[in-house]
Design a protein around this motif. Structure first.
Motif, PDB file in Angstrom:
ATOM      1  N   GLY A   1      51.641  58.083  -6.025  1.00 44.91           N
ATOM      2  CA  GLY A   1      50.828  57.840  -4.837  1.00 44.91           C
ATOM      3  C   GLY A   1      49.375  57.630  -5.198  1.00 44.91           C
TER       4      GLY A   1
ATOM      5  N   GLN B   1      48.734  54.304  -6.625  1.00 41.11           N
ATOM      6  CA  GLN B   1      48.674  53.263  -5.595  1.00 41.11           C
ATOM      7  C   GLN B   1      47.343  53.290  -4.865  1.00 41.11           C
ATOM      8  OE1 GLN B   1      51.743  52.402  -2.674  1.00 41.11           O
ATOM      9  NE2 GLN B   1      53.212  53.533  -3.877  1.00 41.11           N
ATOM     10  N   ARG B   2      46.912  54.494  -4.499  1.00 39.80           N
ATOM     11  CA  ARG B   2      45.747  54.594  -3.617  1.00 39.80           C
ATOM     12  C   ARG B   2      44.444  54.391  -4.369  1.00 39.80           C
ATOM     13  NH1 ARG B   2      48.527  59.403  -2.152  1.00 39.80           N
ATOM     14  NH2 ARG B   2      46.776  60.571  -2.943  1.00 39.80           N
TER      15      ARG B   2
ATOM     16  N   ASP C   1      53.864  50.317  -6.305  1.00 40.98           N
ATOM     17  CA  ASP C   1      54.700  51.511  -6.359  1.00 40.98           C
ATOM     18  C   ASP C   1      55.648  51.474  -7.555  1.00 40.98           C
ATOM     19  OD1 ASP C   1      55.883  49.345  -4.543  1.00 40.98           O
ATOM     20  OD2 ASP C   1      57.615  50.525  -5.128  1.00 40.98           O
TER      21      ASP C   1
ATOM     22  N   ILE D   1      50.623  54.352   5.793  1.00 44.72           N
ATOM     23  CA  ILE D   1      51.844  54.576   5.003  1.00 44.72           C
ATOM     24  C   ILE D   1      52.934  53.620   5.482  1.00 44.72           C
ATOM     25  CG2 ILE D   1      53.532  56.291   4.277  1.00 44.72           C
ATOM     26  CD1 ILE D   1      51.490  58.432   5.125  1.00 44.72           C
TER      27      ILE D   1
ATOM     28  N   GLN E   1      49.712  53.334   1.013  1.00 48.63           N
ATOM     29  CA  GLN E   1      50.809  53.624   0.106  1.00 48.63           C
ATOM     30  C   GLN E   1      52.074  53.009   0.686  1.00 48.63           C
ATOM     31  OE1 GLN E   1      50.571  57.507  -1.623  1.00 48.63           O
ATOM     32  NE2 GLN E   1      52.684  57.453  -2.346  1.00 48.63           N
TER      33      GLN E   1
ATOM     34  N   VAL F   1      52.800  62.669   0.971  1.00 50.71           N
ATOM     35  CA  VAL F   1      51.860  61.543   0.933  1.00 50.71           C
ATOM     36  C   VAL F   1      50.767  61.729   1.982  1.00 50.71           C
ATOM     37  CG1 VAL F   1      51.617  59.067   1.352  1.00 50.71           C
ATOM     38  CG2 VAL F   1      53.477  59.906  -0.080  1.00 50.71           C
TER      39      VAL F   1
END
Lengths: 371, 374, 307
Positions: free
Chosen positions: A328, A331-332, A338, B44, B76, B88
């Motif tokens: 995560g 990705q961020r 991913d 998300i 994400q 998340v």
């Protein structure tokens, strides 16, 4: 063909050396070789990251940060590791008998379904939450165990390859699961997310004290310890490893090969079923398509990296959970896709498997003269 | 590997190392500090954000609010509807300082978002599609959704003018209320033009199954279906298959006209920017969260695709008329007498469900003229 | 076409489905057949298939030529096959496990590199219309055959012939039936298996290109729903005979079309169960034809799966 010479399984866990120092050397080998392989995997992955024009060290930094740096990161990691510990046992236990079972996903979803039905039905009778939970766990383990046992039984009685049959059984299990969840067992009040009847808030399994991780983690650790003791120190466990080493020898000694083969599948399936129960009882409160999350497949990876040693499964699952947790952050923060985590897992898996070839090659780890 | 390249790669490594030192040592606190005066928004997605469909429609809105001053967007994708999404959300809040989170898949709502909302009462959660209920769900959670069935009704009107066989096709993932409402609206739209029209439905069983979707399209076309629409996560494959087999198609989620220049009639598109902007502005101004945000054509939550060249003048005229009436808020799609396809009366004569009626969000029937089982 | 076919639509859809859906099964199973004949199993062809689909689409998009895409898909597969073979050539490394690793690796790399190609529309492969004799548009559509399908059939015939009649084919089979015999003849068993795995993965890569470049004809991450894994089961089902692989692939393709076809004529309940037909079918046939008493006829003796 009769399972006469099953050699496809992994080498059964290294037999303890004769002397304490030999045992220590064996343990050192079992730890250092996979660690070395992991280092190589990280380097290869770094090369890949470099090739796509990002900084490997930055990526490593975020993997550490997202997975292992703070107590928040650790909880994130442990929560993701919990289901993998149980599904890995579904691979590792039959592997003791030389079987490669890759059907944990099917056992998980059917176990989850069985536990949801049991939880709802027994909950209706007004039983206490503890009783409901025990029956949920039992239902899940029976369903999961029976499902994987089919693979073992087909192998033993019909000579059907268990890897392929367990894979096919997974697809069939998913179809059955979806059919029941969206058909006969659907809660009419579950609108856009078809689910079975809820087991009720009171019957849910809570979180571990002071942690944001559910009890499934403890189920997994306990199951691993029991499995380890069973495989290493019990007579049936010893017999199981003989079957895994050489079926013909096992038959000559008069061991009940079929019982052992199928029994290991039942235990493994029960573990995966329990993972499904934990998802239902601790997370979703009912069975629905969210149970199909690939935990069964990730468990294969964990079991092979742990070389089917039930105790080693725990750290490996945590490592994998940490990598997933940090995905995560990749990705961020770095805008990486991913799939980055998949690439790392693929590389790690390949290098660790390749490192199998190193066992017994280093003089350092050998106590006696080499043959 | 020769020496030179080794050396240069080592140099790159060193450079990378210092960059990493900067990022891990300095970058993060700077980000934290920045969070105080900037609104950090976490989005998300359940699928890849470039799926030509569901997640992409959300990602387009996220990309647009990214340009708003004072807003940082973190995203994400491919997050499973398990404890994963809980973690998340927590990560976005704890590690990135997000104070507004958009969990965009239906399955994120209960229990995942509810749980996190209880844990982080100061953070705002805006969920797509959930049925937020006063007193039942936390105050810091909200749900937004669009009445896309209005666009599916328009799809139906246009489809009715285009069809010769009077058989329409609908490929859907699962029989859930959101999907059934679309199937029904599409069918009613078509029947408002030609009452004898039927819609044949195929459920594929999951949200993204390209080969099965293509097979479903081919089977329907073999059965004489000559206009198709769908409700799956990524309509690309179905639209392309229809174009190849030479039938008409109405799009869904996003504009797919580029994929079928000949057969694309029109489509039902989301315009998530409207609810996103509203939630972001409210969060920046410190205004209370609007817990239940709904809208259709009138409010700009949904929009039809531009008409394709195969759409006749008569079809355009009729569809534009219905659309104008919808924009005025006068048109009612679901009104009695309405029977389902087993013959049971589902809406008695004289009663009508306006778009805001919550009964419509629990739809569990397929109207007469739909061939398929709910 | 103002009228449908009604119940006749089901067999036609199954036939059309068999011709449309079978090609990836065919290529992957022929590839796996080649690999397994040499005495090794590659469970990673699912990853190879996905990688092939991605690279085929990407190259077709960048060059504008779908055939270059097919070639690129084959070579991407070949590289993964070489990787599998090299790791498996190390002593005591389990080929099934490496296959699972390759599946993960191939899928991961394909998803990672494939992100920019989800949106663009690449040129796809042409079809040969064989249904011109019929007035029915349904039959015409069902008989749209792709060149790769024809190529696959030719390949099945070629492999069938080559395994029996060429020196090369006999060497591969010898490595698969008895490594010791091959060694005694002076052949390098690992070399043969490397070539067979690489060749097999080349074919599986092409199978992937069929998915992205013809049917359903676009690249996305959900493109393969386990065709690569199923093909491994299919080879056992076909008893390692290339021609049987062809028929088995057709059967699997037809079975995949059965669920949607039944729904299209109004049989709408239990679609999950109909969709599971191919898996049940394979399992049933394996149960019926396997026996604990003897080796599967045609099974390579060195193959871990059959021992």
């Amino acid at each position: 063909m009769a399972p006469q010479a099953i050699t496809l399984g992994p080498v059964p866990a290294a037999t303890p050396g004769p002397s304490p120092s030999g045992r220590l050397r064996g343990a050192a080998e079992a730890v250092l070789i996979p660690l070395g392989a992991l280092v190589v995997a990280m380097l290869l992955f770094g090369l890949f990251i470099l090739l796509i024009g990002k900084s490997p060290l930055e990526v490593y930094g975020f993997i550490y940060k997202g997975g292992f740096s703070t107590s928040f990161a650790w909880q994130n990691t442990l929560a993701r590791a919990a289901p993998l510990i149980l599904t890995a046992l579904c691979v590792a236990l039959p592997a003791q008998a030389g079987l490669i079972i890759i059907g944990g996903e099917g056992a998980l979803v059917l176990g989850g379904l069985a536990s949801a039905v049991a939880g709802y039905q027994i909950g209706l009778s007004g039983a206490s939450p503890a009783v409901v939970q025990v029956f949920m766990a039992l239902a899940a383990m029976v369903a999961g165990g029976a499902w994987i046992a089919i693979g073992g039984a087909l192998r033993h009685f019909r000579g059907v390859n268990e890897t392929i049959s367990s894979l096919l059984l997974t697809y069939i299990a998913l179809a059955l699961f979806n059919h029941f969840v969206e058909g006969p067992l659907r809660d009419p009040a579950s609108l856009n997310k078809p689910s079975t009847m809820p087991i009720g808030e009171a019957n849910m399994v809570g979180m571990l004290p002071d942690l944001d991780v559910h009890w499934g983690l403890v189920y997994g650790v306990v199951f691993c310890v029991i499995a380890f003791v069973l495989v290493r120190y019990s007579t049936p466990g010893f017999a199981l490893r003989i079957v895994g080493g050489n079926v013909r020898a096992a038959r000559l000694v008069g061991l009940p090969v079929g019982v052992l083969l199928i029994g290991s599948c039942v235990l493994g399936g029960a573990a995966a079923g329990l993972a499904g129960m934990a998802e239902v009882a601790a997370v979703h409160g009912a069975a629905n398509a969210s149970l199909i999350a690939g935990y069964g497949y990730a468990g294969i990876l964990v079991a092979f990296i742990a070389r089917h040693n039930p105790l080693a499964i725990i750290p490996v699952a945590i490592l994998l959970g940490g990598i997933n947790a940090s995905g995560g952050m990749l990705q961020r923060r770095l805008d990486l896709p991913d799939a980055t985590v998949l690439v790392l897992q693929g590389i790690a898996f390949m290098t660790i498997l390749a490192s199998e070839t190193l066992y017994g090659r280093f003089r350092l780890f050998q106590s006696g003269p080499q043959k | 590997m020769n020496n030179d390249s080794f050396r240069s790669s080592r140099r790159q490594m060193l450079k990378a190392m210092s960059a990493a030192g900067l990022a891990t040592g300095l970058g993060l606190p700077a980000m934290r500090a920045g969070a105080a005066d900037k609104l950090v928004v976490g989005v998300i997605y359940v699928g890849p954000k470039d799926d030509y469909g569901y997640s992409q429609a959300q990602a387009q809105a996220a990309a647009a609010i990214k340009k708003m001053p004072g807003v940082t967007v973190i995203e994400q994708e491919k997050v499973a509807e398990t404890t994963d999404v809980q973690k998340v959300m927590a990560s976005m809040i704890e590690e990135d300082g997000a104070s507004l989170v958009f969990p965009t898949s239906f399955g994120y709502f209960d229990p995942h978002m509810i749980k996190m909302a209880e844990k982080y009462p100061k953070v705002r959660f805006a969920h797509c599609g959930g049925l937020w209920t006063e007193g039942k769900h936390p105050k810091n959670t909200a749900s937004y959704f669009g009445y896309i069935d209005e666009c599916q009704f328009l799809n139906g009107v246009v489809a009715a003018h285009a069809t010769k066989s009077k058989k329409l096709g609908f490929i859907a993932a699962k029989p859930i209320p959101q999907v059934m409402r679309n199937i029904n609206a599409f069918t009613l739209g078509a029947q408002s033009v030609k009452p004898e029209i039927t819609t044949q439905v195929i459920f594929t069983g999951d949200w993204l199954l390209p080969v099965k979707e293509a097979e479903a399209a081919n089977s329907l076309i073999d059965q004489g279906v000559d206009v198709m629409t769908m409700h799956v996560d990524s309509p690309k494959v179905i639209v392309e298959t229809c174009e190849r087999r030479g039938i008409y198609v109405c799009g869904y989620h996003a504009d797919q006209s580029a994929l079928a220049p000949k057969g694309y009639l029109t489509g039902a598109e989301w315009n998530w920017l409207t609810p996103y902007t509203e939630h972001v502005k409210a969060a920046m101004a410190g205004k209370p969260l609007d817990n239940f945000l709904r809208g259709g054509l009138k409010e700009g939550f949904v929009k039809p695709s531009a008409y394709g060249k195969a759409v006749s003048e008569a079809a355009r005229k009729q569809a534009d008329g219905v659309k104008a009436s919808m924009v005025k808020g006068e048109y009612v799609i679901f009104k009695g007498p309405l029977k389902d396809n087993t013959g049971k009366v589902v809406i008695p004569a004289g009663s009508a469900h306006k778009q805001t009626d919550l009964a419509l969000e629990q739809m569990n029937y397929l109207v007469a003229g739909v061939i398929g089982k709910a | 076409m103002d009228s449908g076919l009604g119940w006749w639509g089901v067999p036609i859809a199954v036939l059309g489905g068999a011709l449309r859906v079978s090609t990836p099964f065919l290529f992957v199973s022929l590839g796996e057949c080649l690999t397994e004949k040499s005495g090794r199993i590659n469970l990673g062809l699912e990853g190879v298939l996905v990688m092939g689909a991605m690279s085929g689409y990407a190259i077709s998009y960048t060059t504008g030529n779908p055939w270059l895409g097919v070639l690129a898909a084959g070579f991407a597969g070949l590289l993964l096959g070489v990787l599998h073979a090299l790791v498996c050539n190390l002593p005591r490394v389990n080929d099934i496990a490496v296959g699972i690793g390759l599946m993960l690796f191939g899928t991961g790399v394909a998803f990672f590199l494939g992100k920019p190609y989800v949106q663009p529309k690449a040129p796809t492969l042409p079809a040969i219309p064989l249904g011109g004799w019929s007035d029915s548009p349904q039959i015409q559509a069902a008989l749209q055959i792709n060149v790769l399908f024809v190529l696959g059939l030719a390949l099945a015939l070629l492999l069938h012939w080559a395994f029996r009649n060429t020196r090369w084919g006999m060497v591969v089979r010898m490595a698969g039936d008895s490594a010791d015999a091959a060694k005694a003849m002076g052949y390098s068993v690992s070399g043969i298996r490397l070539a067979a795995t690489a060749g097999g993965s080349f074919l599986a890569g092409i199978g992937g290109a069929f998915l992205s470049l013809y049917y359903p004809g676009s690249w996305n991450e959900g493109l393969s729903s386990g065709q690569g894994l199923m093909a491994v089961a299919l080879v056992i089902f076909a008893r390692w005979r290339p021609l049987a692989c062809f028929w088995a692939a057709l059967l699997f393709g037809g079975a995949a079309a059965l669920g949607p076809a039944l729904q299209s004529v109004g049989i709408t309940s239990g679609y999950y169960l109909f969709n599971a037909t191919p898996y049940v079918l394979t399992l049933a046939i394996m149960v019926v034809t396997c026996s604990p008493k003897r080796t599967l006829s045609g099974a390579p003796g060195e193959l871990s799966v059959t021992r």
